[in-house]
Design an enzyme around this catalytic site. Structure first.
Site, mmCIF file in Angstrom:
data_model
loop_
_atom_site.group_PDB
_atom_site.id
_atom_site.type_symbol
_atom_site.label_atom_id
_atom_site.label_comp_id
_atom_site.label_asym_id
_atom_site.label_seq_id
_atom_site.Cartn_x
_atom_site.Cartn_y
_atom_site.Cartn_z
ATOM 1 C CE LYS A 190 52.841 -18.945 11.304
ATOM 2 N NZ LYS A 190 51.584 -18.339 11.020
ATOM 3 C CB SER B 232 46.984 -16.084 8.671
ATOM 4 O OG SER B 232 48.176 -16.756 8.350
ATOM 5 N NE ARG C 280 48.480 -11.953 14.669
ATOM 6 C CZ ARG C 280 48.172 -13.131 14.144
ATOM 7 N NH1 ARG C 280 48.330 -14.243 14.830
ATOM 8 N NH2 ARG C 280 47.687 -13.214 12.924
HETATM 9 P P1 GTP Z 1 46.740 -16.974 13.025
HETATM 10 O O1 GTP Z 1 47.317 -16.759 14.376
HETATM 11 O O2 GTP Z 1 46.822 -15.758 12.156
HETATM 12 O O3 GTP Z 1 47.319 -18.161 12.335
HETATM 13 O O4 GTP Z 1 45.132 -17.144 13.193
HETATM 14 P P2 GTP Z 1 44.224 -18.344 13.737
HETATM 15 O O5 GTP Z 1 43.967 -19.320 12.638
HETATM 16 O O6 GTP Z 1 44.763 -18.880 14.999
HETATM 17 O O7 GTP Z 1 42.826 -17.595 13.991
HETATM 18 P P3 GTP Z 1 42.091 -17.228 15.366
HETATM 19 O O8 GTP Z 1 41.648 -18.436 16.131
HETATM 20 O O9 GTP Z 1 42.927 -16.258 16.100
HETATM 21 O O10 GTP Z 1 40.791 -16.507 14.821
HETATM 22 C C1 GTP Z 1 40.844 -15.382 13.974
HETATM 23 C C2 GTP Z 1 39.534 -14.665 13.944
HETATM 24 O O11 GTP Z 1 38.479 -15.543 13.541
HETATM 25 C C3 GTP Z 1 39.137 -14.107 15.314
HETATM 26 O O12 GTP Z 1 38.666 -12.795 15.164
HETATM 27 C C4 GTP Z 1 38.050 -15.038 15.768
HETATM 28 O O13 GTP Z 1 37.131 -14.399 16.596
HETATM 29 C C5 GTP Z 1 37.416 -15.526 14.467
HETATM 30 N N1 GTP Z 1 36.874 -16.904 14.624
HETATM 31 C C6 GTP Z 1 37.538 -17.968 15.157
HETATM 32 N N2 GTP Z 1 36.736 -19.066 15.216
HETATM 33 C C7 GTP Z 1 35.546 -18.692 14.680
HETATM 34 C C8 GTP Z 1 34.299 -19.375 14.458
HETATM 35 O O14 GTP Z 1 34.133 -20.554 14.767
HETATM 36 N N3 GTP Z 1 33.298 -18.653 13.882
HETATM 37 C C9 GTP Z 1 33.468 -17.333 13.533
HETATM 38 N N4 GTP Z 1 32.433 -16.708 12.973
HETATM 39 N N5 GTP Z 1 34.609 -16.654 13.748
HETATM 40 C C10 GTP Z 1 35.642 -17.317 14.302
HETATM 41 C C1 SPV Z 2 49.875 -16.075 10.780
HETATM 42 O O1 SPV Z 2 49.812 -15.067 10.052
HETATM 43 O O2 SPV Z 2 49.519 -17.210 10.373
HETATM 44 C C2 SPV Z 2 50.333 -15.944 12.175
HETATM 45 C C3 SPV Z 2 50.877 -14.662 12.604
HETATM 46 O O3 SPV Z 2 50.288 -16.916 12.907
HETATM 47 S S1 SPV Z 2 52.540 -14.434 12.121
HETATM 48 O O4 SPV Z 2 53.399 -14.962 13.174
HETATM 49 O O5 SPV Z 2 52.744 -12.987 11.974
HETATM 50 O O6 SPV Z 2 52.797 -15.132 10.894
HETATM 51 MN MN MN Z 3 49.323 -18.704 11.885
#
Ligand code: GTP
Ligand code: SPV
Ligand code: MN
Length: 597
Positions: A217, A259, A376
């Site tokens: 980030k 996030s 994570r």
């Molecule tokens: P960062 O790594 O923090 O940037 O997160 P991200 O945007 O990659 O989110 P990620 O895909 O890891 O999903 C985060 C949470 O949202 C998880 O607990 C998933 O299960 C939930 N989630 C992801 N996609 C969906 C969806 O289509 N529907 C629902 N209800 N939940 C979802």
């Molecule tokens: C986010 O928070 O959007 C992440 C995890 O992808 S971190 O690398 O901790 O920012």
């Molecule tokens: Mn992220």
């Protein structure tokens, strides 16, 4: 020692300030990675997982006060306060450096200072950008090995050129006979500081994720967003996916969701509609430049995934599960009796006789969570079963559609198409989402998170919107991606999600690429274009009665309530707000009032 005089001088200067016991130059080798894991096992930071289930993998548990990004301790230290803007914490560079210098003084005593030369993007590629992180954390070294390209080859490419300087200390010096703690950090002082003008990062006191893995980030978004503004490209908090339709036609899509709002899941999705295929290019960050062909091209600057564990399962994200079969670092997950990791929803049935992320006994039926909500996994991208063959193409992939999104339980429909680029920029600029456990603070609170970049934009957000708007002049508008707003998180009156999400999101992607190809129908509404009746493929999908109507409905009253919130949000930027965005808010209100009659 390197062949870069600036680097050598800086390393000596920092070593003199921080007083580490020794300095280690990282070569990026497997032996070095293994050594880091061994050190972490010795100090109790990591425990090895069972070799027959997850070979070469460890579980790390952090201190409960160091579990996520700390947005209130994150600063953009530009010379002028206005250049950081109203959405960033700011302090004058000299003042911040004076404070930090005293904190860093002697902060690495008794520890090794690691010099990590890393490349964001394939080493030597014209789009790659080199950084060097100095850190006293072997956990950071091991994670940077996975998340970036680390090693001597980076120094060869760097030659005597410039680089992003990242200084990191957990802020826990050791006296001569002090035993180390499993998760050294500084309870009292945490600072994640960026000096955009000099391309420097100083991070103190935290060892977790985005606070400490400075390539991610801090460099690839906060510093890179400033480089991108200066050089005419975009550094975004976006996944990149490749979608192939049953006829074999390929489209590339990026998506900016805040996030823990679904980027990793969408990037690796298993389509539920027959004949469609998704492959992954990236799951968190996209760097996008106009290519020689005039199209916006995206690369993934990272080399691994640092993904949210809870909620990840064979049912929701089989490709993430398939990436995690070995060589992974798990952080703040629970551990089962047979030496595997576990987290909420990983399996239908919770394990019996496990240990939670705080090392307390935990079993099926225990009320508290086994894994921290921001637990994570760190894993090399190449282990993903659906990694696209072109994921390291230095030219990047041409983007057909950009998605914005967030967690909105009401008001925002399943999918809306922007009328044009400026409207798409308006959609991104006004995006709202409920806060998640990815950052320390309250969860579930609605806030504006423009382009999912609220915590990651390294300069004034209004200037950033203006930069987005300039893309219409940088190429012919027809070559720019179409822009969409998606929301998987609408809830019904019973509090349950109206849309099943995950693999079913492929239905929305299908409508989007059919729009791009000019074959799907849409209807104009005050907020944008939504799927015409019958245009969204819901074949074989069981939705609750009335759910589809609610998912595609444009709630005029709800949106009229949204307009003053958008205006308040815009007002924070004073006269730096691009006038074309203010005009779009007026247009929106006007057409909502017409629709209301
Ligand atoms: P960062 O790594 O923090 O940037 O997160 P991200 O945007 O990659 O989110 P990620 O895909 O890891 O999903 C985060 C949470 O949202 C998880 O607990 C998933 O299960 C939930 N989630 C992801 N996609 C969906 C969806 O289509 N529907 C629902 N209800 N939940 C979802
Ligand atoms: C986010 O928070 O959007 C992440 C995890 O992808 S971190 O690398 O901790 O920012
Ligand atoms: Mn992220």
């Amino acid at each position: 020692m390197s062949r870069n005089a600036m680097l050598d001088a800086w390393v000596s200067e920092v070593a003199a300030l921080c007083g580490p016991e020794r300095v280690h130059w990282c070569d990026g080798s497997k032996a070095e990675y293994d050594a880091m894991i061994r050190v972490m096992i010795q100090t109790g930071t990591a425990v090895p997982l069972a070799d027959d289930t997850r070979p070469g993998s460890v579980l790390v548990r952090s201190h409960p006060a160091d579990v996520a990004r700390v947005e209130d301790r994150t600063y953009i230290c530009s010379t002028n306060k206005d250049d950081a803007g109203p959405t960033n914490n700011w302090m004058a560079p000299a003042e911040m450096k004076a404070t930090l210098t005293e904190l860093f003084r002697g902060s690495m005593a008794g520890r090794t200072m690691y010099v990590i030369p890393y490349s964001m993007g394939p080493i030597g590629s014209p789009i790659a950008n080199i950084g060097v992180e100095l850190t006293d954390s072997p956990y950071v070294v091991a994670n940077m090995h996975i998340m970036t390209r680390v090693g001597s080859a980076v120094l060869d490419v760097l030659g005597d050129g410039g680089f992003v300087r990242g200084l990191h200390s957990v802020g826990a010096p050791l006296g001569a006979n002090d035993p180390d703690s499993p998760w050294p950090h500084n309870l009292e002082h945490k600072y994640i500081c960026h000096f955009p003008e000099t391309r420097e990062i100083w991070s103190f006191g935290s060892g977790y994720g985005g606070n400490a893995l400075l390539g991610k980030k801090c460099h690839a978004l906060r510093i890179a967003s400033v480089q991108a503004r200066d050089e005419g490209w975009l550094a975004e908090h976006m996944l990149i996916l490749k979608l192939t339709n049953p006829e074999g036609r390929v489209h590339y899509i990026t998506g900016a969701f805040p996030s823990a709002c679904g980027k990793t899941n969408l990037a690796m999705l298993t389509p539920t509609i027959p004949g469609w295929k998704v492959e992954t290019i990236g799951d968190d960050i996209a760097w996008m430049k106009i290519g020689r062909d005039g199209r916006l091209r995206a690369i993934n600057p990272e080399a691994g995934f640092f993904g949210v564990a809870p909620g990840t399962s064979e049912a929701t994200n089989a490709n993430a599960m398939g990436s995690l079969t070995g060589n992974a670092i798990f952080t703040n997950c629970a551990m089962t009796e047979d030496g595997d990791v576990w987290w909420e929803q990983m399996t239908d049935e919770a394990p019996e006789g496990a240990t939670d992320w705080l090392r307390r006994p935990w079993s099926r039926g225990t009320a508290r969570k086994a894994a921290h909500p921001n637990a994570r996994f760190t894993v090399p991208a190449r282990q993903c079963p659906v990694i696209a063959p072109e994921w390291e193409d230095p030219e990047g992939v041409p983007i057909d559609a950009i998605l914005f999104g967030g967690r909105r339980t009401s008001t925002v429909p399943l999918v809306t198409e922007a009328f044009d680029w400026t409207h798409g920029t308006f959609m991104g600029a006004t995006a709202g989402s409920e806060t998640t456990a990815a950052a320390v603070g309250a969860v579930g609170q609605l806030r504006r998170d423009p382009m999912a970049m609220l915590p990651f934009c390294g300069y004034n957000m209004a200037d950033y919107w203006n930069h987005w708007l300039t893309f219409e002049q940088r190429t012919s508008p027809a070559k720019l991606p179409r822009v969409y707003f998606v929301n998987w998180f609408l809830k019904g009156p019973d509090g349950k999600f109206l849309w099943p999400g995950y693999g079913e999101n492929s239905r929305v992607l299908k409508w989007i690429v059919e729009r791009v190809e000019g074959t799907a129908e849409a209807v104009d509404t005050p907020i944008g274009r939504v799927p015409a009746p019958g245009a969204l493929d819901i074949d074989g999908l069981q939705l609750a009665d009335g759910a589809l109507e609610r998912l595609l409905d444009v709630d005029i009253e709800g949106w009229l309530n949204e307009v003053p919130l958008i205006r308040d949000h815009f007002a924070k930027f004073g006269d730096r707000l691009p006038t074309s965005l203010a005009a779009r808010a007026d247009d929106l209100e006007r057409s909502l009032l017409v629709a209301q009659e």
